[in-house]
Every structure is written in C-alpha cells, then in structure tokens.
Design a protein around this motif. Sequence first.
Motif, short mmCIF file in Angstrom:
data_model
loop_
_atom_site.label_atom_id
_atom_site.label_comp_id
_atom_site.label_asym_id
_atom_site.label_seq_id
_atom_site.Cartn_x
_atom_site.Cartn_y
_atom_site.Cartn_z
N ALA A 167 0.80 -1.17 -0.04
CA ALA A 167 0.25 -0.09 0.09
C ALA A 167 0.90 1.15 -0.08
CB ALA A 167 -0.96 -0.02 1.34
N GLY A 168 2.01 1.35 0.78
CA GLY A 168 2.75 2.45 0.66
C GLY A 168 3.48 2.50 -0.52
N SER A 169 3.88 1.70 -1.24
CA SER A 169 4.65 1.62 -2.35
C SER A 169 3.62 2.21 -3.47
CB SER A 169 5.29 0.58 -2.76
OG SER A 169 4.28 -0.42 -3.40
N GLU A 170 2.53 2.11 -3.36
CA GLU A 170 1.44 2.64 -4.41
C GLU A 170 1.33 4.06 -4.25
OE1 GLU A 170 -0.61 0.63 -6.99
OE2 GLU A 170 1.34 -0.13 -6.24
N LEU A 171 1.41 4.57 -3.25
CA LEU A 171 1.48 6.20 -3.11
C LEU A 171 2.94 6.61 -3.88
CD1 LEU A 171 0.96 8.94 -1.88
CD2 LEU A 171 2.11 8.54 -0.24
N ALA A 172 3.85 6.09 -3.59
CA ALA A 172 4.99 6.42 -4.41
C ALA A 172 5.07 6.24 -5.93
CB ALA A 172 6.24 5.51 -3.70
N ARG A 173 4.41 5.25 -6.13
CA ARG A 173 4.37 4.96 -7.79
C ARG A 173 3.46 6.06 -8.33
NH1 ARG A 173 1.93 -0.66 -9.24
NH2 ARG A 173 2.64 -0.09 -11.19
N GLY A 174 2.34 6.36 -7.55
CA GLY A 174 1.54 7.68 -8.01
C GLY A 174 2.17 8.63 -8.08
N LEU A 175 3.16 9.23 -7.09
CA LEU A 175 3.76 10.52 -7.20
C LEU A 175 4.84 10.63 -8.24
CD1 LEU A 175 4.18 11.03 -3.27
CD2 LEU A 175 2.94 12.48 -4.90
N ASN A 176 5.48 9.28 -8.36
CA ASN A 176 6.29 9.23 -9.32
C ASN A 176 7.53 10.41 -9.08
OD1 ASN A 176 7.96 8.11 -11.45
ND2 ASN A 176 6.73 9.26 -12.89
N LEU A 177 7.90 10.56 -7.99
CA LEU A 177 8.90 11.69 -7.58
C LEU A 177 10.34 11.17 -7.29
CD1 LEU A 177 8.69 14.90 -7.25
CD2 LEU A 177 8.18 14.40 -4.92
N GLY A 178 11.22 11.50 -7.72
CA GLY A 178 12.66 10.96 -7.39
C GLY A 178 12.98 11.33 -6.11
N VAL A 179 12.84 12.43 -5.69
CA VAL A 179 13.24 12.97 -4.28
C VAL A 179 12.70 11.86 -3.35
CG1 VAL A 179 11.57 14.40 -3.75
CG2 VAL A 179 13.69 14.75 -2.60
#
Length: 341
Positions: A167-179
């Motif tokens: 679930a946490g990685s899905e937020l990161a996938r959506g943001l697609n933000l390098g930082v």
Amino acid sequence: MHLTPTASPLRASPAGPKAAAARIAVVIVNYRTAELTIQCLESLQPVLDECDYVSAYVVDNASGDDSPALIENAIRENDWRWARLVQAKRNGGFAYGNNVGMAAAEDDHETPFDAYWLLNSDTIVRPGALKALVDALDVECGVGIVGSRLEDPDGSAQISAFRFHTAGSELARGLNLGVWFRLFPSAEIAPAQDDARELADWVAGASMLIDRKVIDQVGLLDEDYFLYYEEVDYCLRARRLGWKTSYVSASRVVHLVGQSSNVTERSSAARRLPKYWFESRAKYFEKNYGRGARVLADVGWLAGHLLYRARRVLQNKHDQIPKRLVTDFILYNLSPLNRVH
C-alpha cells in the motif's frame, strides 16, 4: 490440475559441461503470436544440451487464428522432437496457459521434471541462459525460483528484479517523484537494474524457472489472474512458505517488450489499459493483504497520481499516460460494483 509430488531436489553438478543432471520442462504460452513463438523455439535449440533432458510445451490459448497450424508445421519441418503443441480449451490467460502446459508435461512423462521454465512467446534465449538458471537453484539455501536478465536486442538491460507491491509503495508509484525514492528507496518497486544483485522479492515471469519442490509445496499459478501480477503473487506465496527468489544476471534472455500482449509495448505507452490489468492489481492486494490494504493502496495511488499530474502541468511538461487511466482506475478499482471475490 495437480503435479505428482517428488522427493528429488534439483542439484547442480559441480563439474562437467552440463548445468545439472536435470530434467527441465519449458512452457511457452501462445496467443496469436505464432511467429514470435517459433522464433523463441528456434532460440532454444542451442541450449538443449545444457541439461540432461529438455522438453518444450507450447500452449495455444485458443488463439482462433492459424497459430496452431503454423507452430505445428514449424515443429515438424525443423524436426523439433523436443517440442510439442498443446491446444487449450479456452483463452484462460497467462497463469491458466502455463498450468495447462505443466499438466501436459506431467501427463507425458513417468519420470517427473525437476523444474519448469516459464518463457514468454516474445523472448529469444541466449546460449547459456538455461545452465545459469539451473545452477542458481539451491534448495538447501531455500532458492527455489530464479529469473533471467531480460534485455533488449542490443543487449541493454531491462529491469527484471523487483520488490513486492505494498500500500505504501502505491503512493510512491503514483507520485513518481525522484526525491521520494531517494528518501524512501524501499518504496521503489522497480529499482535500477543491478547485475550484482541476487535475491529479489519477485522476478519477471517472461523467463522464470521454478523448482519442482516449490510447486509441490506452493501449488500452481493462480488462474484467477488473467494477465499481470500472477508472477508477483506466486513469488509472494512462495516467500511466505520459506522459499527465496533470485535474479540471475548470467542468464540472458532478449525480451521484445509487450509484443505478446501489446500492453507494455513501449511504442504504445498511451494506449488504454485493459480491464484485466486493473482486475489483476485489485486481486493481488485484496488476496494477499486484505480489503483494507487494497483500499489504502487504491487511495494512495490515486492521490499520488493526481499530484503528479498537477506537478507536470505546472512544469509545462507532458508525458505519455495510458488513455482514460484515472477514469478506468476509479471504475475498476474504487467502484463498489467492482469487488474482488
């Protein structure tokens, strides 16, 4: 479908030109990709002597075209006695087709196979690829699933080793933000390919060798997945039973990305994703983590993706995004009418 259990673990031979005194069944699922499938079979010819016995099973998933005739003719004309065409009763998807192939291999041979090599029809096997995979299996250390280094025709590496979706990685996938990935590297599902890396959470199903003992314990692929996420699910099921998955950089396989499904084809990045992609994603989260985690994953990805789009507009940058992605995501993932059973 059931595979007869065997107590014989796969063992790598410490010496000699062959990878092992091993019996390997190759399973290739074809759906209207006869030319690619034949090309894949041609590439297998040089690796046949890398194990004691190799037999290939091409499963035609009810293509409804001339695929069966073309493949049968190629097998006959090239005298590929090690290959056999199996015609499935329906197009049940990737997991279904592979299960049909493994069952056919089981029915054909009294002596059980030691491992099953799942290959996409849009792959070309490099010499040494099978030997490297078999050598990497180590049941004593718990390594029961191994995957190849997938690459472009020019030898450029594709990402082939991954982390589990959460679930946490899905937020990161959506943001697609390098930082974000620099701050939280474990949130990156598909980290930059590192050939020195060995253990992985899961490997691409385009070239994946599964030890027979894993199948005895874990079972076959989940046929409720039509296409996508089935190999992620399988590696997670194996992990929960103590099995490890390894990436084998010495096993090199060309992957003509997306040509067997057209979903991940690079030249069609803006093409609308099919319903089964969303269904497979939803099933993976709900089956493995529960309804609550699925909702968190859905909301996290959607929120992140909308922020990503807003950022790109402010930056005056435009990306190729699948058509109707947000609309379809809401329809197939968040609508109360679409629930995983």
